[in-house]
Design a protein around this motif. Structure first.
Motif, mmCIF file in Angstrom:
data_model
loop_
_atom_site.group_PDB
_atom_site.id
_atom_site.type_symbol
_atom_site.label_atom_id
_atom_site.label_comp_id
_atom_site.label_asym_id
_atom_site.label_seq_id
_atom_site.Cartn_x
_atom_site.Cartn_y
_atom_site.Cartn_z
ATOM 1 N N SER A 30 0.840 -1.130 -0.023
ATOM 2 C CA SER A 30 -0.071 0.028 0.048
ATOM 3 C C SER A 30 0.923 1.349 0.035
ATOM 4 N N VAL A 31 1.871 1.240 0.870
ATOM 5 C CA VAL A 31 2.652 2.509 0.791
ATOM 6 C C VAL A 31 3.561 2.652 -0.379
ATOM 7 N N ALA A 32 4.058 1.412 -1.125
ATOM 8 C CA ALA A 32 4.468 1.404 -2.288
ATOM 9 C C ALA A 32 3.722 1.954 -3.444
ATOM 10 N N GLU A 33 2.625 1.754 -3.413
ATOM 11 C CA GLU A 33 1.546 2.168 -4.340
ATOM 12 C C GLU A 33 1.244 3.515 -4.316
ATOM 13 N N ALA A 34 1.101 3.880 -2.963
ATOM 14 C CA ALA A 34 0.762 5.440 -2.717
ATOM 15 C C ALA A 34 1.980 6.173 -2.840
ATOM 16 N N GLY A 35 3.045 5.824 -3.095
ATOM 17 C CA GLY A 35 4.327 6.706 -3.214
ATOM 18 C C GLY A 35 4.994 7.138 -1.774
ATOM 19 N N GLY A 36 4.296 6.758 -0.788
ATOM 20 C CA GLY A 36 4.932 7.163 0.380
ATOM 21 C C GLY A 36 4.197 7.135 1.681
ATOM 22 N N LEU A 37 4.560 7.131 2.783
ATOM 23 C CA LEU A 37 3.762 6.798 3.945
ATOM 24 C C LEU A 37 2.943 7.913 4.315
ATOM 25 N N PRO A 38 1.314 7.351 4.670
ATOM 26 C CA PRO A 38 0.405 8.276 5.188
ATOM 27 C C PRO A 38 0.692 9.084 6.614
ATOM 28 N N GLY A 39 0.419 10.196 6.565
ATOM 29 C CA GLY A 39 0.364 10.612 7.934
ATOM 30 C C GLY A 39 1.689 10.414 8.701
ATOM 31 N N GLU A 40 1.484 10.394 9.862
ATOM 32 C CA GLU A 40 2.539 9.973 10.611
ATOM 33 C C GLU A 40 3.087 8.658 10.828
ATOM 34 N N HIS A 41 2.589 7.538 9.873
ATOM 35 C CA HIS A 41 3.060 6.300 9.857
ATOM 36 C C HIS A 41 4.425 6.353 9.617
ATOM 37 N N HIS A 42 5.262 5.407 10.410
ATOM 38 C CA HIS A 42 6.759 4.861 10.101
ATOM 39 C C HIS A 42 6.761 3.548 10.714
ATOM 40 N N PHE A 43 7.798 2.846 10.022
ATOM 41 C CA PHE A 43 7.936 1.392 10.438
ATOM 42 C C PHE A 43 9.295 1.034 10.869
ATOM 43 N N TYR A 44 9.103 0.176 11.987
ATOM 44 C CA TYR A 44 10.409 -0.300 12.472
ATOM 45 C C TYR A 44 10.337 -1.912 12.169
ATOM 46 N N ILE A 45 11.169 -2.252 11.159
ATOM 47 C CA ILE A 45 11.066 -3.531 10.656
ATOM 48 C C ILE A 45 12.624 -4.466 11.068
ATOM 49 N N THR A 46 12.350 -5.499 12.053
ATOM 50 C CA THR A 46 13.445 -6.088 12.619
ATOM 51 C C THR A 46 13.383 -7.477 11.633
ATOM 52 N N PHE A 47 14.798 -8.061 11.205
ATOM 53 C CA PHE A 47 14.786 -9.396 10.392
ATOM 54 C C PHE A 47 16.127 -9.900 10.645
ATOM 55 N N LYS A 48 16.237 -11.304 10.460
ATOM 56 C CA LYS A 48 17.456 -11.835 10.362
ATOM 57 C C LYS A 48 18.457 -11.704 9.286
ATOM 58 N N THR A 49 19.648 -11.040 9.629
ATOM 59 C CA THR A 49 20.539 -10.833 8.370
ATOM 60 C C THR A 49 20.957 -11.922 7.705
ATOM 61 N N GLN A 50 21.124 -13.023 8.270
ATOM 62 C CA GLN A 50 21.725 -14.404 7.756
ATOM 63 C C GLN A 50 20.664 -15.000 7.249
ATOM 64 N N ALA A 51 19.258 -14.781 7.181
ATOM 65 C CA ALA A 51 18.179 -15.717 6.618
ATOM 66 C C ALA A 51 18.230 -15.899 5.374
#
Length: 161
Positions: A30-51
């Motif tokens: 949805s963010v990609a289609e809209a071309g940006g984050l709406p309002g004050e939304h922002h994301f912290y995404i945690t992932f395994k670097t060796q996955a």
């Protein structure tokens, strides 16, 4: 006779984890289609670097050999999303980098603007073998209950093609 519940022959935990990871993909799509984050939304995404499937610069793997959290807020670019992974451009110490992250590598997703958070069990460890959980790991709830009930998530199992 055993007083416990029988082991399920249906991998419910894996199915639920996959469906919740699809929530992350849908939000990022949805963010990609809209071309940006709406309002004050922002994301912290945690992932395994060796996955398996993670493609990030070697200097980041050296700095974060197990797990890394990225922030998508003001400065990111080239967000692309598909059914299995997403890629995004971010700067680290003013060095632009492209990251490719499969949803299966994600262990956490948090949007502090609305206090929404998802936590995931790691699907595989660094050598590609399935992780064997301790018996007690499956006894707790998958998500922290929200006291006021305001963050109820409805999961649609139909996949949009």
């Amino acid at each position: 006779m055993s007083d416990g519940l029988p082991d399920s022959l249906i991998p419910y935990d894996e199915i639920v984890q996959e469906a919740l990871r699809a929530v992350v993909g849908r939000v990022l799509g949805s963010v990609a289609e809209a071309g940006g984050l709406p309002g004050e939304h922002h994301f912290y995404i945690t992932f395994k670097t060796q996955a398996p499937g993670v493609d990030i610069p070697k200097r980041l793997i050296e700095r974060f050999p197990d797990e890394m959290t990225i922030v998508m807020q003001n400065r990111y670019w080239d967000l692309t999303v598909d059914d299995e992974r997403f890629s995004v451009g971010l700067s680290f110490n003013q060095v632009p980098s492209k990251l490719v992250i499969p949803y299966s590598a994600i262990t956490g997703f948090h949007d502090p603007a609305v206090n929404f958070e998802l936590r995931f069990q790691a699907q595989e460890d660094a050598d590609g073998m399935p992780e064997i959980p301790d018996a007690a790991e499956n006894d707790g709830p998958l998500a922290q209950p929200v006291e006021d009930g305001s963050n109820v998530v409805s999961v649609d199992f139909k996949r949009k093609k």
